[in-house]
Scaffold this active site. Structure first.
Site, PDB file in Angstrom:
ATOM      1  N   GLY A   1       1.068  -1.171   0.050  1.00 50.08           N
ATOM      2  CA  GLY A   1      -0.075   0.133  -0.194  1.00 50.08           C
ATOM      3  C   GLY A   1       0.849   1.308  -0.109  1.00 50.08           C
ATOM      4  O   GLY A   1       0.184   2.342   0.269  1.00 50.08           O
ATOM      5  N   SER A   2       2.052   1.244  -0.365  1.00 48.90           N
ATOM      6  CA  SER A   2       2.874   2.525  -0.272  1.00 48.90           C
ATOM      7  C   SER A   2       2.454   3.522  -1.286  1.00 48.90           C
ATOM      8  O   SER A   2       2.492   4.816  -1.187  1.00 48.90           O
ATOM      9  CB  SER A   2       4.322   2.297  -0.458  1.00 48.90           C
ATOM     10  OG  SER A   2       4.690   1.810  -1.801  1.00 48.90           O
TER      11      SER A   2
ATOM     12  N   ARG B   1     -15.129 -14.914 -10.740  1.00 47.48           N
ATOM     13  CA  ARG B   1     -14.574 -13.494 -11.154  1.00 47.48           C
ATOM     14  C   ARG B   1     -15.712 -12.439 -11.136  1.00 47.48           C
ATOM     15  O   ARG B   1     -15.839 -11.208 -10.745  1.00 47.48           O
ATOM     16  CB  ARG B   1     -13.675 -13.434 -12.357  1.00 47.48           C
ATOM     17  CG  ARG B   1     -13.571 -12.052 -12.515  1.00 47.48           C
ATOM     18  CD  ARG B   1     -12.200 -12.281 -13.639  1.00 47.48           C
ATOM     19  NE  ARG B   1     -12.413 -11.708 -14.995  1.00 47.48           N
ATOM     20  CZ  ARG B   1     -11.581 -11.257 -15.863  1.00 47.48           C
ATOM     21  NH1 ARG B   1     -10.286 -11.256 -15.675  1.00 47.48           N
ATOM     22  NH2 ARG B   1     -11.974 -11.129 -17.051  1.00 47.48           N
TER      23      ARG B   1
ATOM     24  N   MET C   1      -3.499  -7.476  -7.539  1.00 44.60           N
ATOM     25  CA  MET C   1      -3.105  -8.737  -8.273  1.00 44.60           C
ATOM     26  C   MET C   1      -4.136  -9.158  -9.026  1.00 44.60           C
ATOM     27  O   MET C   1      -3.923 -10.525  -9.161  1.00 44.60           O
ATOM     28  CB  MET C   1      -2.428  -9.542  -7.160  1.00 44.60           C
ATOM     29  CG  MET C   1      -1.132  -8.764  -6.413  1.00 44.60           C
ATOM     30  SD  MET C   1       0.147  -8.007  -7.686  1.00 44.60           S
ATOM     31  CE  MET C   1       0.883  -9.648  -8.083  1.00 44.60           C
TER      32      MET C   1
ATOM     33  N   LEU D   1      -8.837  -7.095 -14.471  1.00 41.37           N
ATOM     34  CA  LEU D   1     -10.129  -6.660 -14.576  1.00 41.37           C
ATOM     35  C   LEU D   1     -10.801  -7.339 -15.520  1.00 41.37           C
ATOM     36  O   LEU D   1     -10.187  -7.040 -16.895  1.00 41.37           O
ATOM     37  CB  LEU D   1     -10.253  -5.034 -14.294  1.00 41.37           C
ATOM     38  CG  LEU D   1      -9.508  -4.551 -13.208  1.00 41.37           C
ATOM     39  CD1 LEU D   1      -9.803  -2.952 -13.287  1.00 41.37           C
ATOM     40  CD2 LEU D   1     -10.121  -4.976 -11.824  1.00 41.37           C
TER      41      LEU D   1
ATOM     42  N   HIS E   1       2.957   0.555 -13.042  1.00 35.87           N
ATOM     43  CA  HIS E   1       3.576  -0.793 -13.292  1.00 35.87           C
ATOM     44  C   HIS E   1       5.012  -0.323 -13.152  1.00 35.87           C
ATOM     45  O   HIS E   1       5.432   0.615 -13.873  1.00 35.87           O
ATOM     46  CB  HIS E   1       3.262  -1.313 -14.746  1.00 35.87           C
ATOM     47  CG  HIS E   1       4.129  -2.329 -15.060  1.00 35.87           C
ATOM     48  ND1 HIS E   1       3.646  -3.647 -14.566  1.00 35.87           N
ATOM     49  CD2 HIS E   1       5.250  -2.698 -15.812  1.00 35.87           C
ATOM     50  CE1 HIS E   1       4.618  -4.552 -15.020  1.00 35.87           C
ATOM     51  NE2 HIS E   1       5.375  -4.169 -15.695  1.00 35.87           N
TER      52      HIS E   1
ATOM     53  N   ASP F   1      -7.079  -1.044 -19.564  1.00 36.39           N
ATOM     54  CA  ASP F   1      -7.945  -1.868 -20.495  1.00 36.39           C
ATOM     55  C   ASP F   1      -8.058  -3.354 -19.965  1.00 36.39           C
ATOM     56  O   ASP F   1      -7.585  -3.493 -18.652  1.00 36.39           O
ATOM     57  CB  ASP F   1      -7.581  -1.543 -21.925  1.00 36.39           C
ATOM     58  CG  ASP F   1      -6.188  -2.345 -22.145  1.00 36.39           C
ATOM     59  OD1 ASP F   1      -5.694  -2.967 -21.472  1.00 36.39           O
ATOM     60  OD2 ASP F   1      -5.724  -1.955 -23.130  1.00 36.39           O
TER      61      ASP F   1
HETATM   62  C1  GRF Z   1       4.312  -1.400  -7.189  1.00 34.42           C
HETATM   63  O1  GRF Z   1       5.843  -1.642  -7.303  1.00 34.42           O
HETATM   64  C2  GRF Z   1       3.534  -1.256  -8.204  1.00 34.42           C
HETATM   65  O2  GRF Z   1       4.249  -0.682  -9.407  1.00 34.42           O
HETATM   66  C3  GRF Z   1       3.177  -2.659  -8.665  1.00 34.42           C
HETATM   67  O3  GRF Z   1       2.737  -3.209  -7.292  1.00 34.42           O
HETATM   68  C4  GRF Z   1       3.542  -2.592  -6.299  1.00 34.42           C
HETATM   69  C5  GRF Z   1       2.850  -2.051  -5.139  1.00 34.42           C
HETATM   70  O4  GRF Z   1       3.577  -1.739  -4.015  1.00 34.42           O
HETATM   71  N1  GRF Z   1       1.738  -2.445  -9.474  1.00 34.42           N
HETATM   72  P1  GRF Z   1       2.596  -0.818  -2.888  1.00 34.42           P
HETATM   73  O5  GRF Z   1       1.805  -1.952  -2.379  1.00 34.42           O
HETATM   74  O6  GRF Z   1       1.886   0.587  -3.580  1.00 34.42           O
HETATM   75  O7  GRF Z   1       3.650  -0.641  -2.169  1.00 34.42           O
END
Ligand code: GRF
Length: 202
Positions: A15-16, A67, A92, A95, A111, A143
């Site tokens: 969640g950073s 789903r 993870m 969609l 990403h 998308d």
């Molecule tokens: C990040 O590296 C983001 O680019 C990827 O997943 C990670 C999530 O990190 N999609 P955080 O949970 O926001 O710390």
């Protein structure tokens, strides 16, 4: 009601990026507020980080349901919270086209590589192993395919000879924390349009 855009953040882990978005909103740098965090994983540390900040955080587990049913529940929670935009931040799950259509052009993802290189899991490791000299992060509209939507913003990171996948990932994360709030600010404060795949700011 305030004139702020209401955002829901979907996450599965640490969640950073959520924290950076929420704090940029709180500082007034993005004209928005995070009104809901949804995790598909009950053990995601991001849930606690949301609650600490007074942001409602719910678990909608994907296990044992289809789903379609899972997404129905997520859409209901997001709609109930009044969120218009959805930010994926380490979420993870892919969609469905129906979900993407429901929030058309209002779903954003980050990403940890320079797309279209190294989509999918462990992008930082993929880039390190491939031997690229520059990597970075990409904020893009979502998308229904994996890491494939129109690009909003990218930031680069040099790959150093003595990097490990871990040290590279750390420096990319620093850039993610700049890129995600900046991209949201651009999307919410500037006029933009899609020209094919290209996000064009006017
Ligand atoms: C990040 O590296 C983001 O680019 C990827 O997943 C990670 C999530 O990190 N999609 P955080 O949970 O926001 O710390």
């Amino acid at each position: 009601m305030s004139g702020l855009t209401r955002i829901a953040v979907l996450l599965s882990g640490r969640g950073s990026n959520f924290v950076e978005i929420a704090e940029a909103c709180a500082r007034g740098e993005i004209p928005a507020e995070v009104v809901l965090v949804v995790s598909n994983r009950p053990d995601a540390p991001g849930l606690e980080r949301a609650r600490e900040r007074g942001v409602p955080a719910v678990v909608i587990a994907g296990k044992g349901i289809s789903r379609e049913e899972h997404e129905r529940l997520v859409i209901a929670a997001v709609t109930e919270a009044g969120a218009r935009w959805v930010c994926l931040a380490g979420y993870m799950r892919l969609l469905s086209p129906a979900f993407v259509e429901r929030f058309s052009r209002r779903i954003v993802n980050i990403h940890p590589a320079l797309l279209p290189s190294f989509p999918g899991l462990e992008a930082q490791h993929q880039a390190w192993e491939y031997g690229v000299k520059v990597s970075g992060c990409t904020v893009h509209l979502v998308d229904a395919d994996c890491d494939s939507g129109p690009i909003v913003l990218q930031r680069t990171v040099r790959v150093l000879d003595d990097d490990t996948p871990g040290t590279l990932a750390e420096r990319i994360l620093e850039q993610e924390h700049i890129a995600y709030p900046a991209a949201l600010r651009m999307l919410l404060t500037r006029r933009w349009r899609l020209d094919g795949r290209r996000v064009v700011f006017e």
